[in-house]
Design a protein around this motif. Sequence first.
Motif, PDB file in Angstrom:
ATOM      1  N   ARG A  65       0.838  -1.208   0.000  1.00  0.00           N
ATOM      2  CA  ARG A  65       0.000   0.000   0.000  1.00  0.00           C
ATOM      3  C   ARG A  65       0.869   1.254   0.000  1.00  0.00           C
ATOM      4  NH1 ARG A  65      -2.236   3.863   3.200  1.00  0.00           N
ATOM      5  NH2 ARG A  65      -4.377   4.434   2.759  1.00  0.00           N
ATOM      6  N   GLN A  66       1.943   1.269   0.783  1.00  0.00           N
ATOM      7  CA  GLN A  66       2.829   2.431   0.803  1.00  0.00           C
ATOM      8  C   GLN A  66       3.476   2.657  -0.562  1.00  0.00           C
ATOM      9  OE1 GLN A  66       5.463   1.565   4.033  1.00  0.00           O
ATOM     10  NE2 GLN A  66       4.057   2.365   5.585  1.00  0.00           N
ATOM     11  N   GLU A  67       3.833   1.571  -1.231  1.00  0.00           N
ATOM     12  CA  GLU A  67       4.402   1.689  -2.574  1.00  0.00           C
ATOM     13  C   GLU A  67       3.385   2.279  -3.549  1.00  0.00           C
ATOM     14  OE1 GLU A  67       5.873  -1.253  -6.155  1.00  0.00           O
ATOM     15  OE2 GLU A  67       6.018  -1.972  -4.092  1.00  0.00           O
ATOM     16  N   LEU A  68       2.133   1.805  -3.458  1.00  0.00           N
ATOM     17  CA  LEU A  68       1.089   2.331  -4.341  1.00  0.00           C
ATOM     18  C   LEU A  68       0.792   3.794  -4.037  1.00  0.00           C
ATOM     19  CD1 LEU A  68      -1.365  -0.698  -4.465  1.00  0.00           C
ATOM     20  CD2 LEU A  68       0.101   0.149  -6.306  1.00  0.00           C
ATOM     21  N   VAL A  69       0.788   4.166  -2.779  1.00  0.00           N
ATOM     22  CA  VAL A  69       0.548   5.564  -2.409  1.00  0.00           C
ATOM     23  C   VAL A  69       1.661   6.450  -2.965  1.00  0.00           C
ATOM     24  CG1 VAL A  69       0.523   7.148  -0.431  1.00  0.00           C
ATOM     25  CG2 VAL A  69      -0.879   5.107  -0.392  1.00  0.00           C
ATOM     26  N   ALA A  70       2.900   5.956  -2.898  1.00  0.00           N
ATOM     27  CA  ALA A  70       4.020   6.726  -3.442  1.00  0.00           C
ATOM     28  C   ALA A  70       3.894   6.882  -4.952  1.00  0.00           C
ATOM     29  CB  ALA A  70       5.337   6.052  -3.086  1.00  0.00           C
ATOM     30  N   ARG A  71       3.486   5.825  -5.643  1.00  0.00           N
ATOM     31  CA  ARG A  71       3.341   5.902  -7.101  1.00  0.00           C
ATOM     32  C   ARG A  71       2.190   6.829  -7.494  1.00  0.00           C
ATOM     33  NH1 ARG A  71       3.415   0.332 -10.012  1.00  0.00           N
ATOM     34  NH2 ARG A  71       3.565   1.748 -11.770  1.00  0.00           N
ATOM     35  N   VAL A  72       1.092   6.784  -6.727  1.00  0.00           N
ATOM     36  CA  VAL A  72      -0.037   7.669  -7.013  1.00  0.00           C
ATOM     37  C   VAL A  72       0.371   9.115  -6.738  1.00  0.00           C
ATOM     38  CG1 VAL A  72      -2.344   8.340  -6.211  1.00  0.00           C
ATOM     39  CG2 VAL A  72      -1.837   5.957  -6.692  1.00  0.00           C
ATOM     40  N   GLY A  73       1.179   9.315  -5.712  1.00  0.00           N
ATOM     41  CA  GLY A  73       1.662  10.662  -5.412  1.00  0.00           C
ATOM     42  C   GLY A  73       2.463  11.259  -6.551  1.00  0.00           C
ATOM     43  N   LEU A  74       3.179  10.407  -7.287  1.00  0.00           N
ATOM     44  CA  LEU A  74       3.944  10.904  -8.434  1.00  0.00           C
ATOM     45  C   LEU A  74       3.046  11.333  -9.590  1.00  0.00           C
ATOM     46  CD1 LEU A  74       6.850   8.309  -8.494  1.00  0.00           C
ATOM     47  CD2 LEU A  74       6.951  10.685  -7.735  1.00  0.00           C
ATOM     48  N   LEU A  75       1.809  10.857  -9.623  1.00  0.00           N
ATOM     49  CA  LEU A  75       0.898  11.188 -10.713  1.00  0.00           C
ATOM     50  C   LEU A  75       0.058  12.427 -10.434  1.00  0.00           C
ATOM     51  CD1 LEU A  75      -0.307   7.623 -11.676  1.00  0.00           C
ATOM     52  CD2 LEU A  75       1.288   9.075 -12.917  1.00  0.00           C
ATOM     53  N   ARG A  76       0.204  13.040  -9.276  1.00  0.00           N
ATOM     54  CA  ARG A  76      -0.541  14.259  -8.968  1.00  0.00           C
ATOM     55  C   ARG A  76      -0.022  15.388  -9.859  1.00  0.00           C
ATOM     56  NH1 ARG A  76      -0.618  12.579  -3.157  1.00  0.00           N
ATOM     57  NH2 ARG A  76      -2.696  11.701  -2.967  1.00  0.00           N
ATOM     58  N   PRO A  77      -0.889  16.294 -10.258  1.00  0.00           N
ATOM     59  CA  PRO A  77      -0.466  17.362 -11.189  1.00  0.00           C
ATOM     60  C   PRO A  77       0.699  18.205 -10.663  1.00  0.00           C
ATOM     61  CG  PRO A  77      -2.845  17.331 -10.981  1.00  0.00           C
ATOM     62  CD  PRO A  77      -2.308  16.344  -9.985  1.00  0.00           C
ATOM     63  N   GLU A  78       0.732  18.481  -9.365  1.00  0.00           N
ATOM     64  CA  GLU A  78       1.802  19.324  -8.839  1.00  0.00           C
ATOM     65  C   GLU A  78       3.139  18.602  -8.747  1.00  0.00           C
ATOM     66  OE1 GLU A  78      -0.578  17.583  -5.462  1.00  0.00           O
ATOM     67  OE2 GLU A  78      -1.122  18.864  -7.135  1.00  0.00           O
ATOM     68  N   SER A  79       3.119  17.266  -8.772  1.00  0.00           N
ATOM     69  CA  SER A  79       4.384  16.529  -8.679  1.00  0.00           C
ATOM     70  C   SER A  79       4.549  15.538  -9.822  1.00  0.00           C
ATOM     71  CB  SER A  79       4.440  15.791  -7.341  1.00  0.00           C
ATOM     72  OG  SER A  79       3.455  14.788  -7.315  1.00  0.00           O
ATOM     73  N   LEU A  80       3.983  15.833 -10.957  1.00  0.00           N
ATOM     74  CA  LEU A  80       4.038  14.926 -12.094  1.00  0.00           C
ATOM     75  C   LEU A  80       5.450  14.906 -12.675  1.00  0.00           C
ATOM     76  CD1 LEU A  80       2.237  13.074 -13.741  1.00  0.00           C
ATOM     77  CD2 LEU A  80       1.794  14.962 -15.269  1.00  0.00           C
ATOM     78  N   ASP A  81       6.002  13.731 -12.786  1.00  0.00           N
ATOM     79  CA  ASP A  81       7.352  13.547 -13.315  1.00  0.00           C
ATOM     80  C   ASP A  81       7.237  13.249 -14.811  1.00  0.00           C
ATOM     81  OD1 ASP A  81      10.011  13.097 -13.662  1.00  0.00           O
ATOM     82  OD2 ASP A  81      10.038  11.151 -12.642  1.00  0.00           O
ATOM     83  N   PRO A  82       7.723  14.128 -15.657  1.00  0.00           N
ATOM     84  CA  PRO A  82       7.582  13.914 -17.112  1.00  0.00           C
ATOM     85  C   PRO A  82       8.286  12.649 -17.596  1.00  0.00           C
ATOM     86  CG  PRO A  82       8.314  16.159 -16.640  1.00  0.00           C
ATOM     87  CD  PRO A  82       8.331  15.412 -15.357  1.00  0.00           C
TER      88      PRO A  82
END
Length: 113
Positions: A65-82
């Motif tokens: 779950r922590q891994e999935l939360v971290a991956r979802v956090g990367l997809l947020r517009p303010e922290s989107l990694d191109p």
Amino acid sequence: MPRAATRQRKQSFIRRLVTPAIAIAALGYFGFHAMSGELGMVGRAMIERQVSELESELELLTAERQELVARVGLLRPESLDPDMLDERARLNLNLVHTNELVVLRPGHRYNVN
């Protein structure tokens, strides 16, 4: 006037053993269930084993779950990694740029159009 005579009976041997036999049977019954019942000593060991198995499963699920939360956090517009977005799009769409080098690994299935 006749006197009333009281008759005394001697207790039989079997009659003296009835109460202790009932007590021993009751103790045996409760003792058996205290040892091997569902909540007895054997049952407690099984419950403790199940608790340890469930705790280890909980640790695995918490890490996932922590891994999935971290991956979802990367997809947020303010922290989107191109770079991650580009990598995922290429993997899902099976596309590459014309100037890129592709290394095919043996044992993998590739969709080549």
